[in-house]
Design a protein around this motif. Structure first.
Motif, PDB file in Angstrom:
ATOM      1  N   LEU A  43       9.045   8.382  -2.191  1.00 40.78           N
ATOM      2  CA  LEU A  43       8.897   9.600  -1.397  1.00 40.78           C
ATOM      3  C   LEU A  43       9.693   9.593  -0.100  1.00 40.78           C
ATOM      4  O   LEU A  43       9.914  10.652   0.484  1.00 40.78           O
ATOM      5  CB  LEU A  43       7.417   9.828  -1.078  1.00 40.78           C
ATOM      6  CG  LEU A  43       6.495  10.027  -2.284  1.00 40.78           C
ATOM      7  CD1 LEU A  43       5.037  10.039  -1.851  1.00 40.78           C
ATOM      8  CD2 LEU A  43       6.848  11.318  -3.020  1.00 40.78           C
ATOM      9  N   SER A  44      10.129   8.430   0.361  1.00 39.33           N
ATOM     10  CA  SER A  44      10.776   8.341   1.671  1.00 39.33           C
ATOM     11  C   SER A  44      12.223   8.801   1.665  1.00 39.33           C
ATOM     12  O   SER A  44      12.772   9.147   2.714  1.00 39.33           O
ATOM     13  CB  SER A  44      10.720   6.901   2.179  1.00 39.33           C
ATOM     14  OG  SER A  44      11.484   6.046   1.340  1.00 39.33           O
ATOM     15  N   GLY A  45      12.863   8.783   0.492  1.00 41.75           N
ATOM     16  CA  GLY A  45      14.276   9.127   0.423  1.00 41.75           C
ATOM     17  C   GLY A  45      15.192   7.929   0.410  1.00 41.75           C
ATOM     18  O   GLY A  45      16.408   8.074   0.254  1.00 41.75           O
ATOM     19  N   GLU A  46      14.643   6.721   0.559  1.00 43.81           N
ATOM     20  CA  GLU A  46      15.495   5.541   0.629  1.00 43.81           C
ATOM     21  C   GLU A  46      16.156   5.203  -0.708  1.00 43.81           C
ATOM     22  O   GLU A  46      17.097   4.406  -0.749  1.00 43.81           O
ATOM     23  CB  GLU A  46      14.696   4.340   1.122  1.00 43.81           C
ATOM     24  CG  GLU A  46      13.549   3.929   0.222  1.00 43.81           C
ATOM     25  CD  GLU A  46      12.636   2.898   0.873  1.00 43.81           C
ATOM     26  OE1 GLU A  46      12.752   2.705   2.102  1.00 43.81           O
ATOM     27  OE2 GLU A  46      11.820   2.299   0.163  1.00 43.81           O
ATOM     28  N   CYS A  47      15.690   5.811  -1.799  1.00 45.56           N
ATOM     29  CA  CYS A  47      16.286   5.565  -3.113  1.00 45.56           C
ATOM     30  C   CYS A  47      17.061   6.770  -3.643  1.00 45.56           C
ATOM     31  O   CYS A  47      17.421   6.798  -4.822  1.00 45.56           O
ATOM     32  CB  CYS A  47      15.205   5.161  -4.124  1.00 45.56           C
ATOM     33  SG  CYS A  47      14.688   3.431  -3.979  1.00 45.56           S
ATOM     34  N   ARG A  48      17.322   7.750  -2.807  1.00 39.16           N
ATOM     35  CA  ARG A  48      18.092   8.906  -3.274  1.00 39.16           C
ATOM     36  C   ARG A  48      19.510   8.480  -3.643  1.00 39.16           C
ATOM     37  O   ARG A  48      20.017   7.467  -3.176  1.00 39.16           O
ATOM     38  CB  ARG A  48      18.106  10.003  -2.225  1.00 39.16           C
ATOM     39  CG  ARG A  48      18.769   9.662  -0.916  1.00 39.16           C
ATOM     40  CD  ARG A  48      18.559  10.798   0.069  1.00 39.16           C
ATOM     41  NE  ARG A  48      19.181  10.544   1.363  1.00 39.16           N
ATOM     42  CZ  ARG A  48      18.614   9.859   2.341  1.00 39.16           C
ATOM     43  NH1 ARG A  48      17.397   9.346   2.163  1.00 39.16           N
ATOM     44  NH2 ARG A  48      19.234   9.678   3.491  1.00 39.16           N
TER      45      ARG A  48
ATOM     46  N   LEU B 114      11.078   5.237   8.699  1.00 36.32           N
ATOM     47  CA  LEU B 114       9.867   5.835   9.279  1.00 36.32           C
ATOM     48  C   LEU B 114       9.074   6.582   8.216  1.00 36.32           C
ATOM     49  O   LEU B 114       7.837   6.484   8.161  1.00 36.32           O
ATOM     50  CB  LEU B 114      10.252   6.769  10.426  1.00 36.32           C
ATOM     51  CG  LEU B 114       9.106   7.471  11.164  1.00 36.32           C
ATOM     52  CD1 LEU B 114       8.081   6.466  11.674  1.00 36.32           C
ATOM     53  CD2 LEU B 114       9.663   8.299  12.316  1.00 36.32           C
ATOM     54  N   ALA B 115       9.756   7.324   7.355  1.00 36.74           N
ATOM     55  CA  ALA B 115       9.063   8.041   6.286  1.00 36.74           C
ATOM     56  C   ALA B 115       8.347   7.064   5.353  1.00 36.74           C
ATOM     57  O   ALA B 115       7.213   7.315   4.912  1.00 36.74           O
ATOM     58  CB  ALA B 115      10.057   8.898   5.494  1.00 36.74           C
ATOM     59  N   HIS B 116       8.991   5.957   5.038  1.00 32.49           N
ATOM     60  CA  HIS B 116       8.384   4.929   4.186  1.00 32.49           C
ATOM     61  C   HIS B 116       7.060   4.445   4.783  1.00 32.49           C
ATOM     62  O   HIS B 116       6.027   4.400   4.097  1.00 32.49           O
ATOM     63  CB  HIS B 116       9.368   3.763   4.047  1.00 32.49           C
ATOM     64  CG  HIS B 116       8.899   2.651   3.179  1.00 32.49           C
ATOM     65  ND1 HIS B 116       9.471   2.352   1.964  1.00 32.49           N
ATOM     66  CD2 HIS B 116       7.900   1.726   3.344  1.00 32.49           C
ATOM     67  CE1 HIS B 116       8.856   1.310   1.421  1.00 32.49           C
ATOM     68  NE2 HIS B 116       7.891   0.912   2.250  1.00 32.49           N
ATOM     69  N   GLU B 117       7.083   4.109   6.062  1.00 41.54           N
ATOM     70  CA  GLU B 117       5.878   3.587   6.700  1.00 41.54           C
ATOM     71  C   GLU B 117       4.821   4.667   6.882  1.00 41.54           C
ATOM     72  O   GLU B 117       3.617   4.385   6.843  1.00 41.54           O
ATOM     73  CB  GLU B 117       6.226   2.948   8.047  1.00 41.54           C
ATOM     74  CG  GLU B 117       7.274   1.847   7.980  1.00 41.54           C
ATOM     75  CD  GLU B 117       6.942   0.737   6.999  1.00 41.54           C
ATOM     76  OE1 GLU B 117       5.748   0.529   6.713  1.00 41.54           O
ATOM     77  OE2 GLU B 117       7.876   0.077   6.512  1.00 41.54           O
ATOM     78  N   MET B 118       5.236   5.913   7.064  1.00 43.88           N
ATOM     79  CA  MET B 118       4.271   7.009   7.197  1.00 43.88           C
ATOM     80  C   MET B 118       3.555   7.280   5.887  1.00 43.88           C
ATOM     81  O   MET B 118       2.389   7.691   5.881  1.00 43.88           O
ATOM     82  CB  MET B 118       4.979   8.266   7.715  1.00 43.88           C
ATOM     83  CG  MET B 118       5.441   8.144   9.165  1.00 43.88           C
ATOM     84  SD  MET B 118       6.352   9.584   9.766  1.00 43.88           S
ATOM     85  CE  MET B 118       4.984  10.703  10.155  1.00 43.88           C
ATOM     86  N   VAL B 119       4.229   7.052   4.762  1.00 40.21           N
ATOM     87  CA  VAL B 119       3.543   7.160   3.468  1.00 40.21           C
ATOM     88  C   VAL B 119       2.450   6.102   3.378  1.00 40.21           C
ATOM     89  O   VAL B 119       1.335   6.375   2.910  1.00 40.21           O
ATOM     90  CB  VAL B 119       4.542   7.024   2.299  1.00 40.21           C
ATOM     91  CG1 VAL B 119       3.798   6.915   0.965  1.00 40.21           C
ATOM     92  CG2 VAL B 119       5.500   8.210   2.265  1.00 40.21           C
ATOM     93  N   HIS B 120       2.736   4.888   3.847  1.00 44.82           N
ATOM     94  CA  HIS B 120       1.697   3.848   3.887  1.00 44.82           C
ATOM     95  C   HIS B 120       0.516   4.291   4.752  1.00 44.82           C
ATOM     96  O   HIS B 120      -0.649   4.078   4.386  1.00 44.82           O
ATOM     97  CB  HIS B 120       2.269   2.549   4.450  1.00 44.82           C
ATOM     98  CG  HIS B 120       3.206   1.838   3.532  1.00 44.82           C
ATOM     99  ND1 HIS B 120       3.053   1.817   2.161  1.00 44.82           N
ATOM    100  CD2 HIS B 120       4.308   1.090   3.797  1.00 44.82           C
ATOM    101  CE1 HIS B 120       4.007   1.097   1.613  1.00 44.82           C
ATOM    102  NE2 HIS B 120       4.788   0.644   2.577  1.00 44.82           N
ATOM    103  N   ALA B 121       0.816   4.877   5.902  1.00 40.68           N
ATOM    104  CA  ALA B 121      -0.257   5.329   6.794  1.00 40.68           C
ATOM    105  C   ALA B 121      -1.097   6.407   6.124  1.00 40.68           C
ATOM    106  O   ALA B 121      -2.334   6.404   6.222  1.00 40.68           O
ATOM    107  CB  ALA B 121       0.347   5.850   8.103  1.00 40.68           C
ATOM    108  N   TRP B 122      -0.441   7.343   5.437  1.00 39.95           N
ATOM    109  CA  TRP B 122      -1.176   8.412   4.744  1.00 39.95           C
ATOM    110  C   TRP B 122      -2.045   7.815   3.636  1.00 39.95           C
ATOM    111  O   TRP B 122      -3.211   8.197   3.484  1.00 39.95           O
ATOM    112  CB  TRP B 122      -0.205   9.434   4.181  1.00 39.95           C
ATOM    113  CG  TRP B 122      -0.895  10.654   3.632  1.00 39.95           C
ATOM    114  CD1 TRP B 122      -1.269  11.771   4.321  1.00 39.95           C
ATOM    115  CD2 TRP B 122      -1.316  10.858   2.271  1.00 39.95           C
ATOM    116  NE1 TRP B 122      -1.892  12.667   3.486  1.00 39.95           N
ATOM    117  CE2 TRP B 122      -1.933  12.135   2.220  1.00 39.95           C
ATOM    118  CE3 TRP B 122      -1.230  10.118   1.103  1.00 39.95           C
ATOM    119  CZ2 TRP B 122      -2.459  12.668   1.047  1.00 39.95           C
ATOM    120  CZ3 TRP B 122      -1.754  10.633  -0.073  1.00 39.95           C
ATOM    121  CH2 TRP B 122      -2.361  11.898  -0.094  1.00 39.95           C
ATOM    122  N   ASP B 123      -1.476   6.894   2.862  1.00 37.34           N
ATOM    123  CA  ASP B 123      -2.259   6.240   1.808  1.00 37.34           C
ATOM    124  C   ASP B 123      -3.482   5.539   2.391  1.00 37.34           C
ATOM    125  O   ASP B 123      -4.578   5.592   1.824  1.00 37.34           O
ATOM    126  CB  ASP B 123      -1.397   5.216   1.063  1.00 37.34           C
ATOM    127  CG  ASP B 123      -0.439   5.862   0.075  1.00 37.34           C
ATOM    128  OD1 ASP B 123      -0.502   7.095  -0.100  1.00 37.34           O
ATOM    129  OD2 ASP B 123       0.389   5.133  -0.513  1.00 37.34           O
TER     130      ASP B 123
END
Length: 283
Positions: free
Chosen positions: A214-219, A178-187
């Motif tokens: 930014l989403s955390g998926e690569c932490r 969800l965070a990944h897709e929300m970054v797309h929406a913000w962009d």
């Protein structure tokens, strides 16, 4: 979708996105079928395979446990296993979507990163809620060459955010997606990205770099505990780069992995250092 509306004319004009041209690529497609090629120069899209019990060993007329027994005893091909998985997803669709919707509601209320991104989208006159962040079952794409393509979610400026309920392992996985897709929406709101521009993949590469970063998926914990990648040097950068390349490769305008890598490298320096709307990477 609320988040697809650009800022009102009374707001200050946004600055240009970092190191990208004015003709972005098409957005991720939330549908189960790829978009048609953007020009005649694109190679034809491969066909999706349908199950043939004589070829795969998987027989949907049998009970699930009988097919499962055939799988664990090596009587079903890799393709057949994927068809079996798809049928189980169909059978469990209602359960998976209900769990996804409950986790979505929890994250909107309690997740710091989701609440932060939601506030930033709202500040740009966008809206993300249960009406345009939807949980659905997403069919896999099984190609003639044996490749199986699955997706965790997608963003469409016309419809919103799709979460693939059948692919979510747990609430943490859904939070990253969800965070990944929300970054797309913000962009999309911040720079008024022309998602339907012709052939230029720099915008797609930049937003994919930023979303993975930014989403955390690569932490580190996600890479080590979930994906088994224990590399100690450049692990985060390598994960972001790899996922951005994979996402660009899925675009109809992308020719191959070489093309995707070239585009990602062209925008890497400026996009990887751009942490907006965050101040730092904290996940």
């Amino acid at each position: 979708m609320g988040a697809s509306q650009p800022p009102s004319s009374s707001s200050s004009p946004p600055s240009s996105p970092p190191d990208v041209s004015s003709s972005p690529s098409q957005p991720p497609q939330p549908s189960s079928s790829p978009s048609p090629p953007s020009s005649d120069s694109q190679p034809p899209l491969p066909r999706f395979l349908k199950n043939d019990p004589a070829r795969t060993g998987y027989d949907p007329s049998l009970t699930w446990w009988m097919n499962y027994f055939k799988i664990i005893t090596g009587q079903v091909t890799r393709e057949g296993v994927e068809h079996y998985r798809e049928d189980r997803y169909r059978a469990n669709e209602e359960r998976d979507c209900a769990r996804c919707e409950a986790d979505r509601a929890y994250l909107f209320q309690y997740s710091p990163v989701i609440r932060f991104l939601r506030e930033k989208v709202t500040a740009l006159n966008g809206t993300l809620d249960e009406e345009n962040v939807v949980c659905r079952r997403c069919p896999a794409r099984i190609f003639e060459d044996g490749r199986v393509v699955r997706q965790g979610g997608g963003f469409s400026p016309d419809h919103g955010i799709l979460i693939c309920a059948n692919e979510m392992r747990d609430r943490s996985h859904l939070e990253d997606t969800l965070a990944h897709e929300m970054v797309h929406a913000w962009d999309h709101l911040r720079w008024k990205v022309d998602w339907h521009g012709g052939g230029n993949l720099k915008h797609a590469a930049c937003t994919e770099i930023r979303a993975s970063m930014l989403s955390g998926e690569c932490r580190w914990t996600r890479e080590t505990m979930t994906r088994g990648n224990w590399t100690l040097t450049q692990q985060f950068q390598n994960c972001v780069r790899m996922r951005a390349i994979q996402s660009v490769m899925a675009r109809p305008a992308c020719r191959d992995d070489v093309h995707a890598t070239k585009v990602v490298n062209e925008v890497w320096d400026s996009c990887f250092t751009d942490k907006r709307p965050f101040e730092e990477i904290y996940r």
